[in-house]
Motif scaffolding. Structure first.
Motif, PDB file in Angstrom:
ATOM      1  N   UNK A 244       0.830  -1.211   0.000  1.00 18.22           N
ATOM      2  CA  UNK A 244       0.000   0.000   0.000  1.00 18.22           C
ATOM      3  C   UNK A 244       0.857   1.251   0.000  1.00 18.22           C
ATOM      4  N   UNK A 245       1.977   1.187   0.667  1.00 24.50           N
ATOM      5  CA  UNK A 245       2.862   2.356   0.706  1.00 24.50           C
ATOM      6  C   UNK A 245       3.470   2.609  -0.671  1.00 24.50           C
ATOM      7  N   UNK A 246       3.879   1.546  -1.334  1.00 21.91           N
ATOM      8  CA  UNK A 246       4.419   1.688  -2.689  1.00 21.91           C
ATOM      9  C   UNK A 246       3.350   2.303  -3.583  1.00 21.91           C
ATOM     10  N   UNK A 247       2.171   1.730  -3.492  1.00 25.30           N
ATOM     11  CA  UNK A 247       1.067   2.219  -4.311  1.00 25.30           C
ATOM     12  C   UNK A 247       0.791   3.700  -4.037  1.00 25.30           C
ATOM     13  N   UNK A 248       0.711   4.043  -2.761  1.00 25.70           N
ATOM     14  CA  UNK A 248       0.395   5.427  -2.414  1.00 25.70           C
ATOM     15  C   UNK A 248       1.510   6.377  -2.837  1.00 25.70           C
ATOM     16  N   UNK A 249       2.738   5.914  -2.682  1.00 24.46           N
ATOM     17  CA  UNK A 249       3.851   6.792  -3.046  1.00 24.46           C
ATOM     18  C   UNK A 249       3.910   7.017  -4.552  1.00 24.46           C
ATOM     19  N   UNK A 250       3.537   5.989  -5.318  1.00 21.43           N
ATOM     20  CA  UNK A 250       3.532   6.170  -6.768  1.00 21.43           C
ATOM     21  C   UNK A 250       2.579   7.289  -7.172  1.00 21.43           C
ATOM     22  N   UNK A 251       1.454   7.361  -6.487  1.00 18.53           N
ATOM     23  CA  UNK A 251       0.515   8.451  -6.777  1.00 18.53           C
ATOM     24  C   UNK A 251       1.189   9.799  -6.504  1.00 18.53           C
ATOM     25  N   UNK A 252       1.912   9.858  -5.400  1.00 19.18           N
ATOM     26  CA  UNK A 252       2.576  11.115  -5.043  1.00 19.18           C
ATOM     27  C   UNK A 252       3.650  11.479  -6.060  1.00 19.18           C
ATOM     28  N   UNK A 253       4.347  10.455  -6.552  1.00 14.53           N
ATOM     29  CA  UNK A 253       5.385  10.692  -7.553  1.00 14.53           C
ATOM     30  C   UNK A 253       4.756  11.261  -8.822  1.00 14.53           C
ATOM     31  N   UNK A 254       3.608  10.715  -9.173  1.00 15.66           N
ATOM     32  CA  UNK A 254       2.881  11.259 -10.326  1.00 15.66           C
ATOM     33  C   UNK A 254       2.496  12.704 -10.090  1.00 15.66           C
ATOM     34  N   UNK A 255       1.946  12.952  -8.887  1.00 19.72           N
ATOM     35  CA  UNK A 255       1.475  14.303  -8.590  1.00 19.72           C
ATOM     36  C   UNK A 255       2.611  15.311  -8.562  1.00 19.72           C
ATOM     37  N   UNK A 256       3.800  14.829  -8.234  1.00 18.20           N
ATOM     38  CA  UNK A 256       4.958  15.729  -8.213  1.00 18.20           C
ATOM     39  C   UNK A 256       5.477  15.983  -9.633  1.00 18.20           C
ATOM     40  N   UNK A 257       4.835  15.349 -10.611  1.00 23.02           N
ATOM     41  CA  UNK A 257       5.248  15.569 -11.996  1.00 23.02           C
ATOM     42  C   UNK A 257       6.465  14.760 -12.405  1.00 23.02           C
ATOM     43  N   UNK A 258       6.772  13.711 -11.644  1.00 22.22           N
ATOM     44  CA  UNK A 258       7.962  12.921 -11.953  1.00 22.22           C
ATOM     45  C   UNK A 258       7.646  11.667 -12.743  1.00 22.22           C
ATOM     46  N   UNK A 259       6.360  11.336 -12.846  1.00 24.12           N
ATOM     47  CA  UNK A 259       5.997  10.125 -13.578  1.00 24.12           C
ATOM     48  C   UNK A 259       4.683  10.356 -14.300  1.00 24.12           C
ATOM     49  N   UNK A 260       4.525   9.649 -15.398  1.00 24.76           N
ATOM     50  CA  UNK A 260       3.242   9.702 -16.094  1.00 24.76           C
ATOM     51  C   UNK A 260       2.793   8.282 -16.385  1.00 24.76           C
ATOM     52  N   UNK A 261       1.476   8.130 -16.454  1.00 24.50           N
ATOM     53  CA  UNK A 261       0.911   6.811 -16.720  1.00 24.50           C
ATOM     54  C   UNK A 261       1.131   6.401 -18.161  1.00 24.50           C
ATOM     55  N   UNK A 262       1.405   5.142 -18.374  1.00 24.76           N
ATOM     56  CA  UNK A 262       1.373   4.609 -19.720  1.00 24.76           C
ATOM     57  C   UNK A 262       0.477   3.382 -19.712  1.00 24.76           C
ATOM     58  N   UNK A 263      -0.106   3.108 -20.860  1.00 24.64           N
ATOM     59  CA  UNK A 263      -1.072   2.019 -20.940  1.00 24.64           C
ATOM     60  C   UNK A 263      -0.694   1.131 -22.103  1.00 24.64           C
ATOM     61  N   UNK A 264      -0.258  -0.068 -21.807  1.00 25.30           N
ATOM     62  CA  UNK A 264       0.126  -0.987 -22.867  1.00 25.30           C
ATOM     63  C   UNK A 264      -0.972  -1.976 -23.183  1.00 25.30           C
ATOM     64  N   UNK A 265      -2.168  -1.650 -22.746  1.00 33.14           N
ATOM     65  CA  UNK A 265      -3.299  -2.492 -23.094  1.00 33.14           C
ATOM     66  C   UNK A 265      -3.405  -3.742 -22.245  1.00 33.14           C
ATOM     67  N   UNK A 266      -2.609  -3.851 -21.186  1.00 31.09           N
ATOM     68  CA  UNK A 266      -2.698  -5.047 -20.351  1.00 31.09           C
ATOM     69  C   UNK A 266      -3.437  -4.779 -19.060  1.00 31.09           C
ATOM     70  N   UNK A 267      -4.143  -3.648 -18.982  1.00 36.48           N
ATOM     71  CA  UNK A 267      -4.994  -3.340 -17.844  1.00 36.48           C
ATOM     72  C   UNK A 267      -4.203  -3.129 -16.557  1.00 36.48           C
ATOM     73  N   UNK A 268      -2.901  -2.928 -16.697  1.00 38.11           N
ATOM     74  CA  UNK A 268      -2.107  -2.689 -15.490  1.00 38.11           C
ATOM     75  C   UNK A 268      -1.570  -1.267 -15.570  1.00 38.11           C
ATOM     76  N   UNK A 269      -1.643  -0.580 -14.449  1.00 38.71           N
ATOM     77  CA  UNK A 269      -1.116   0.770 -14.387  1.00 38.71           C
ATOM     78  C   UNK A 269       0.402   0.725 -14.448  1.00 38.71           C
TER      79      UNK A 269
END
Lengths: 148, 148
Positions: free
Chosen positions: A56-81
């Motif tokens: 859960x901490x990894x998951x939550x931190x990833x959201x924060x990393x996104x919000x900080x503008x350091x990561x963006x989502x990509x979608x390879x069609x496998x339904x996984x973030x």
DNA sequence: GTATAATTGAAAATGATTTTCAATTTCATA
DNA sequence: TATGAAATTGAAAATCATTTTCAATTATAC
């Protein structure tokens, strides 16, 4: 990497969030991998060195990393973030191989310009876009997806 | 619509699958809606007239509709599988409004040509691609996503 | 009509993601 | 450096879309 860590700390402070050991470990692990990493993959990577950090901490931190503008989502069609590095990485599109799953980053300024024009023509204000081309890479020419 | 039903029957027969009342009802419901419909939405639509048809059947039939070449997946970034009509509907890209959620179908042959060229340059054989532009539609200019 | 192979609906399983909650930690302030 | 309010943590449970299971039912080739 120092710059990214700085941006992350700033992002946290700005939102009255705390800089914790766990958050820094997750960020470091993310920055170290150049892959388009999923939450699960990152969790497994971190678990080796820091088994005390929970999913859960990894998951939550990833959201924060996104919000900080350091990561963006990509979608390879496998339904996984999946997340890719954003800071210091220009916008690009993806070629995704249907046989081996490898992807290639590409960029074409002419396409970008036309996309902008296309949106404008519809009185649409573009914020971001994604373009993914699925097909077969050089190595996998002639193979079909079921041959993987 | 007759043509689509014909194609669906053919697709089933070709795979030794049976033409059932339920499958035809699901296909009809799908053909009737012009929306980019999710499995859940379609199930709710069907439930009104045919409460005896189960979710799993709708779900399974949607797969068959796809396999018959009558629908293709679209991804609006909400993690839900959505299908749009494929038969008689040319390839197109999407403008998706971040404020109201509406989408617009667009097509630009110049972009298509450049995409093809871009892939070829990397010795990549394109099969399909998708391009989604997220932003604000004419009505929602100036709004932010949180104002929805 | 009959046999048989596919299909059905309900419920359970799956798998990624997200929330809950009591215990712990951070950090602004004293 | 201590203190305490507020945020965070990890484990487990909840959620939610999707997918499978299975016994009963149905379609269709003969």
């Amino acid at each position: 990497m120092q710059k990214e860590i700085e941006l992350f700390r700033d992002g946290l402070k700005k939102n009255n969030l705390k800089v914790t050991r766990q958050r820094l470990r997750v960020l470091e692990a993310f920055l170290k991998t150049e892959k388009h990493v999923s939450c699960d993959e990152l969790y497994r990577l971190i678990r080796g060195e820091h088994p005390e950090i929970g999913y859960a901490t990894v998951y939550r931190t990833l959201k924060l990393i996104q919000e900080a503008g350091l990561a963006r989502e990509v979608d390879f069609g496998d339904k996984v973030l999946r997340l890719e590095h954003e800071y210091g990485h220009k916008h690009h599109d993806h070629l995704i191989c249907l046989a081996c799953g490898k992807f290639f980053e590409v960029f074409d300024p002419d396409i970008e310009a036309l996309q902008e024009k296309l949106a404008k023509k519809q009185n649409f204000t573009p914020v971001r876009h994604k373009m993914d081309i699925f097909g077969y890479c050089q190595k996998c020419q002639g193979k079909s997806a079921s041959c993987v």
